[in-house]
Design a protein around this motif. Structure first.
Motif, PDB file in Angstrom:
ATOM      1  N   ASP A 137       0.924  -1.340  -0.034  1.00 13.53           N
ATOM      2  CA  ASP A 137      -0.079   0.096   0.154  1.00 13.53           C
ATOM      3  C   ASP A 137       0.816   1.232  -0.111  1.00 13.53           C
ATOM      4  OD1 ASP A 137       1.130  -0.542   2.450  1.00 13.53           O
ATOM      5  OD2 ASP A 137      -0.757   0.219   3.667  1.00 13.53           O
ATOM      6  N   ALA A 138       1.971   1.135  -0.721  1.00 10.75           N
ATOM      7  CA  ALA A 138       2.912   2.401  -0.821  1.00 10.75           C
ATOM      8  C   ALA A 138       2.362   3.551  -1.412  1.00 10.75           C
ATOM      9  CB  ALA A 138       4.315   1.996  -1.488  1.00 10.75           C
ATOM     10  N   ARG A 139       2.402   4.624  -1.099  1.00  5.83           N
ATOM     11  CA  ARG A 139       1.942   5.756  -1.737  1.00  5.83           C
ATOM     12  C   ARG A 139       2.866   6.201  -3.097  1.00  5.83           C
ATOM     13  NH1 ARG A 139       0.703   9.716   3.665  1.00  5.83           N
ATOM     14  NH2 ARG A 139      -0.731   8.137   4.653  1.00  5.83           N
ATOM     15  N   VAL A 140       2.273   7.166  -3.393  1.00 11.33           N
ATOM     16  CA  VAL A 140       3.090   7.548  -4.768  1.00 11.33           C
ATOM     17  C   VAL A 140       4.442   8.129  -4.477  1.00 11.33           C
ATOM     18  CG1 VAL A 140       3.326   9.223  -6.671  1.00 11.33           C
ATOM     19  CG2 VAL A 140       0.802   8.190  -5.917  1.00 11.33           C
ATOM     20  N   PRO A 141       5.646   7.412  -4.931  1.00 14.04           N
ATOM     21  CA  PRO A 141       7.090   7.827  -4.291  1.00 14.04           C
ATOM     22  C   PRO A 141       7.028   9.572  -4.805  1.00 14.04           C
ATOM     23  CG  PRO A 141       6.960   6.411  -6.383  1.00 14.04           C
ATOM     24  CD  PRO A 141       5.519   6.570  -5.857  1.00 14.04           C
ATOM     25  N   SER A 142       8.064  10.110  -3.886  1.00 17.65           N
ATOM     26  CA  SER A 142       8.401  11.628  -4.233  1.00 17.65           C
ATOM     27  C   SER A 142       9.385  11.428  -5.219  1.00 17.65           C
ATOM     28  CB  SER A 142       8.893  12.121  -2.915  1.00 17.65           C
ATOM     29  OG  SER A 142       9.824  11.213  -2.502  1.00 17.65           O
ATOM     30  N   CYS A 143      10.286  12.441  -5.504  1.00 14.69           N
ATOM     31  CA  CYS A 143      11.083  12.813  -6.576  1.00 14.69           C
ATOM     32  C   CYS A 143      12.253  12.072  -6.004  1.00 14.69           C
ATOM     33  CB  CYS A 143      11.242  14.100  -6.832  1.00 14.69           C
ATOM     34  SG  CYS A 143      12.598  14.501  -8.015  1.00 14.69           S
ATOM     35  N   ALA A 144      12.668  12.112  -4.721  1.00 10.48           N
ATOM     36  CA  ALA A 144      13.893  11.572  -4.163  1.00 10.48           C
ATOM     37  C   ALA A 144      13.654  10.079  -4.098  1.00 10.48           C
ATOM     38  CB  ALA A 144      14.216  11.865  -2.795  1.00 10.48           C
ATOM     39  N   SER A 145      12.355   9.360  -4.024  1.00 10.14           N
ATOM     40  CA  SER A 145      12.248   8.190  -3.964  1.00 10.14           C
ATOM     41  C   SER A 145      12.402   7.405  -5.268  1.00 10.14           C
ATOM     42  CB  SER A 145      10.734   7.534  -3.546  1.00 10.14           C
ATOM     43  OG  SER A 145      10.779   8.045  -2.275  1.00 10.14           O
ATOM     44  N   ARG A 146      11.920   8.196  -6.330  1.00 14.80           N
ATOM     45  CA  ARG A 146      12.013   7.842  -7.843  1.00 14.80           C
ATOM     46  C   ARG A 146      13.385   7.715  -8.238  1.00 14.80           C
ATOM     47  NH1 ARG A 146       7.562  11.312  -8.725  1.00 14.80           N
ATOM     48  NH2 ARG A 146       8.850  12.907  -9.228  1.00 14.80           N
ATOM     49  N   TRP A 147      14.385   8.720  -7.750  1.00 12.75           N
ATOM     50  CA  TRP A 147      15.680   8.791  -8.319  1.00 12.75           C
ATOM     51  C   TRP A 147      16.170   7.637  -7.334  1.00 12.75           C
ATOM     52  CZ3 TRP A 147      16.960  14.607  -6.979  1.00 12.75           C
ATOM     53  CH2 TRP A 147      16.559  15.290  -7.774  1.00 12.75           C
TER      54      TRP A 147
END
Length: 429
Positions: free
Chosen positions: A404-414
């Protein structure tokens, strides 16, 4: 006629009384000169004063005899200028010396204390030499000995520099004692002092500001003292004073030893307004190094030891813009002390699919930017780092993601892009 005879008899009587005094009588055991007013009775093994000394003596030498006590025996010589009682067995300076004295020499006796009454009324005294005795304490009264120019208390048993020394004094010899301290204010008034001898004592340091008022000092001797050159709190004063004084210093303390209290580490540079950001504080030095010889945008010049240059270069050249911003080199705190971490270089791959379509399934969406951090150089604590990149990748791949992870932030996507890119890199290798 009888009147003339009586008058003549009276004159003859007067002449018989006063002629011996006027012409002078020299004791048989002494040598006299200057109308018998300069008398030298030295080296005669005398225990008492010789008979026949005139009251108007100006010079009297009683040295190298066996006198034990001369109290109250020299008071009558009211014109005496110089008295030498050296090399006898005297236990104290004779009491009630004539106030006319200019010079007093009492060296090499058994004097243990210089009492205040010994010099209290010697307003005309210019030279006082009580060296080579056993003086443990010298008591001087303030504002006395106003004419004294030379004071010699060397080769005694003094532990402290005498206080209340006359303000007009010019030469003080305190060498060959047991001096270890200078009480505050002892030398403050000695603004006419030109020569100070402190060698062969027990000084380990000189108190702060002790020599600051000695503006006329020309010579000072400090050799043969057990200076505490490692005392960072007390020794710096005398070392700095020696360097700044115009006087001739004989035997400067700690001259052949380094000064441990002097800091040799340059002060850290203060950050400017442009360096106030935490991201920029540690990067300035590294940026200067990388800007001097900048690598080409499409080539990797430094890689980690675990990646071969020939394997990394084809993958890195697939992206169009490759940026190498400088990074800082933080200090890693470890039990072995601070260690310098290896610098990193960041590569932004904006379009991984362009130029190599086979990488598209592994990297996911083509619009997701990826970042690759490559370590430059070996860290000093390499033994504490993971030894295998494969093991690290497997551990990261095995980490389950939350359903149930939320939408990743910019840092998470990196971070996700980095992991994916490392996985592809490992597969290709």
């Amino acid at each position: 006629m009888e009147y003339h005879i009586l008058n003549t008899s009276t004159c003859l009587l007067v002449l018989l009384v006063f002629i011996p005094t006027g012409l002078g009588i020299c004791p048989s055991s002494c040598k006299c000169s200057g109308n018998d007013r300069n008398v030298d009775c030295s080296g005669r093994n005398l225990t008492v004063l010789p008979q026949g000394l005139q009251d108007n003596l100006t010079y009297l030498n009683l040295s190298f005899n066996q006198f034990v006590d001369l109290d109250h025996q020299l008071t009558r010589f009211t014109n005496l200028r110089t008295l030498d009682i050296s090399n006898n067995w005297l236990k104290n300076v004779p009491a009630h010396l004539p106030k006319s004295l200019w010079e007093l020499y009492a060296t090499n006796n058994n004097i243990k204390v210089l009492q205040k009454l010994d010099t209290a009324y010697q307003w005309n005294l210019r030279v006082l030499d009580v060296s080579r005795n056993m003086v443990e304490r010298a008591v001087l009264i303030n504002n006395t000995l106003s004419s004294l120019k030379f004071l010699n208390l060397s080769s005694n048993k003094l532990w402290t520099v005498p206080t209340n020394m006359p303000y007009n004094i010019e030469t003080v010899d305190l060498s060959n004692n047991f001096l270890s301290q200078i009480l505050p204010g002892t030398l403050v008034r000695l603004q006419h002092l030109t020569s100070l001898y402190l060698h062969n004592n027990k000084f380990s340091y000189i108190p702060d500001k002790a020599f600051d008022q000695l503006s006329q000092l020309q010579v000072v001797t400090l050799y043969n003292n057990p200076w505490s050159c490692s005392d960072n709190q007390n020794i710096p004063y005398v070392l700095q004073w020696v360097q700044g004084t115009a006087a001739h210093v004989v035997g400067a303390p700690c001259a052949d030893q380094p000064w441990p209290w002097a800091s040799t580490t340059p002060a850290p540079a203060q950050p400017t307004a442009l360096d106030s950001s935490p991201m920029i504080k540690g990067t300035k030095a590294a940026d200067r190094e990388t800007s001097a010889v900048a690598p080409e945008p499409t080539k990797v010049t430094k890689t980690h030891k675990q990646f071969k240059a020939k394997e990394v270069t084809p993958l890195a050249t697939q992206s169009h813009p490759v940026l190498f911003p400088g990074t800082d080199r933080p200090l890693l705190h470890s039990p072995d002390g601070p260690q310098e971490a290896a610098a990193t270089r960041t590569i932004h791959v904006q379009d991984p699919t362009e130029g190599n379509a086979s990488l598209a399934p592994a990297t996911g969406s083509s619009t997701t930017p990826m970042t690759l951090s490559i370590t430059s150089g070996m860290p000093t604590n390499y033994s504490k780092m993971p030894q295998s990149t494969t093991a690290t990748l497997r551990k990261e791949e095995a980490t389950p993601s939350a359903p149930d992870a939320r939408v990743p932030s910019c840092a998470s996507r990196w971070e996700m892009g980095l992991l994916l890119y490392l996985a592809v890199l490992h597969a290709v290798a």
